[in-house]
Design an enzyme around this catalytic site. Sequence first.
Site, PDB file in Angstrom:
ATOM      1  N   ARG A  22       1.872  -2.102  -1.480  1.00 39.35           N
ATOM      2  CA  ARG A  22       1.655  -0.654  -1.285  1.00 39.35           C
ATOM      3  C   ARG A  22       0.305  -0.175  -0.741  1.00 39.35           C
ATOM      4  NH1 ARG A  22       4.740   3.475  -3.516  1.00 39.35           N
ATOM      5  NH2 ARG A  22       3.038   5.074  -2.398  1.00 39.35           N
ATOM      6  N   LYS A  23      -0.656  -1.146  -0.705  1.00 38.56           N
ATOM      7  CA  LYS A  23      -2.027  -0.959  -0.432  1.00 38.56           C
ATOM      8  C   LYS A  23      -2.180  -1.330   0.938  1.00 38.56           C
ATOM      9  CE  LYS A  23      -2.883   0.543  -4.535  1.00 38.56           C
ATOM     10  NZ  LYS A  23      -1.684   0.157  -5.200  1.00 38.56           N
ATOM     11  N   VAL A  24      -3.459  -0.958   1.678  1.00 38.05           N
ATOM     12  CA  VAL A  24      -3.585  -1.399   2.972  1.00 38.05           C
ATOM     13  C   VAL A  24      -3.698  -2.601   3.440  1.00 38.05           C
ATOM     14  CG1 VAL A  24      -5.086  -0.773   4.802  1.00 38.05           C
ATOM     15  CG2 VAL A  24      -5.055   1.209   3.103  1.00 38.05           C
TER      16      VAL A  24
END
Length: 386
Positions: free
Chosen positions: A190-192
């Site tokens: 879910r992170k960049v």
Amino acid sequence: MSVLSTPVTKMIPVARPYIGAEEEQAVIDVLRTGWVTQGPRAAEFEVKFSAYIGCDYSVAVSSCTTALHLALLASGIGSGDEVICPSLSFIATANSIAHTGATPVFGDIDLETYNLDPGRIEEVISPRTKAILVVHQVGLPADMDGILAVAARHNLTVIEDAACAIGSEYNGRLIGQPLGTMACFSFHPRKVLTTGEGGMITTSDAKLAERLRRLRQHAMSLSDVVRHNAMQTTTETYDEVGFNFRMTDMQAAVGITQLSRLSDFLQRRRYLAARYTEALQTLPWLRMPMVPANCRHNYQSYLVRLVGAFAARRDAVMQELLEKKISTRRAIMAIHREPPYRSERWDHALPQTNLATDTALILPLFHQMTESEQDYIIETLQALSS
């Protein structure tokens, strides 16, 4: 504006990691070396991460939760201590405190930024308080000047939960340099930037970095790389109880490749976020993200809050969007409502946290999202007003 005449045929997810051929090849290259656990690629990732962030030391670990756990332990946090953190965060923030034997104590948030309110911290400080665990929520930097001032008055350690904040800036500095003693990042999908699972601790303290590296590998006095390259027989020692919190070289290889893409990821997310803000700011029932002038958001998530008559309809709005193939998520959980952390103490002490978790939601935002997909989301939201 009416809803698009040709609706999307597939669900638009909230998030989607970008994994390309380069990441695939990087993993294959590692597999062919025969060294797949923590090794030379993990060390290379640490060096390149430090160079990007502008910090002195980076320590790769298995997740942000383990990063926070080690950061707290290395700061001397243990049984009987209290650590202040926001309740408006993923439960891992509080769990990392609980894993040390300490007690998480919740401070309320600033409703405009969804971050810990410096003005509400002192009301929950006690003689047992040893640290503040600051969350840069959904990538927006917290008010570190205010928080550090409170910490200095009470001699408290400050650790940054920067799980979502890679590429974000505070007063012109990248988050992670760090502003407290350590900052901890997540590489969850879910992170960049993702490595599948994984995390990183950054610090300016050489002794802390050295201890963190030992603790992540069962407190082993010699690393695998040192033993592998030794030209004479070596024997390691284990001087304290450590953990298996290592990052594999396969994950690190993906992270190195993702790091080279980070500038493009950030540029695209900021572009899409600006499109959302411009198109939706006229909707009276939506509150857009507020970014302080001294901050630069990475838009790990695009978070909006429903107000007025729509505030009580948050879940119904999410369902309507889901039926139109638009996936959303409740904005951020309130940890104090979960069974392990429920207490009468928090029933009325966190009004802004309660309001945020009940009325906010996250809209889809990811690198590969097309303008036509975003237009469909925007027009669907606009139609809800008609």
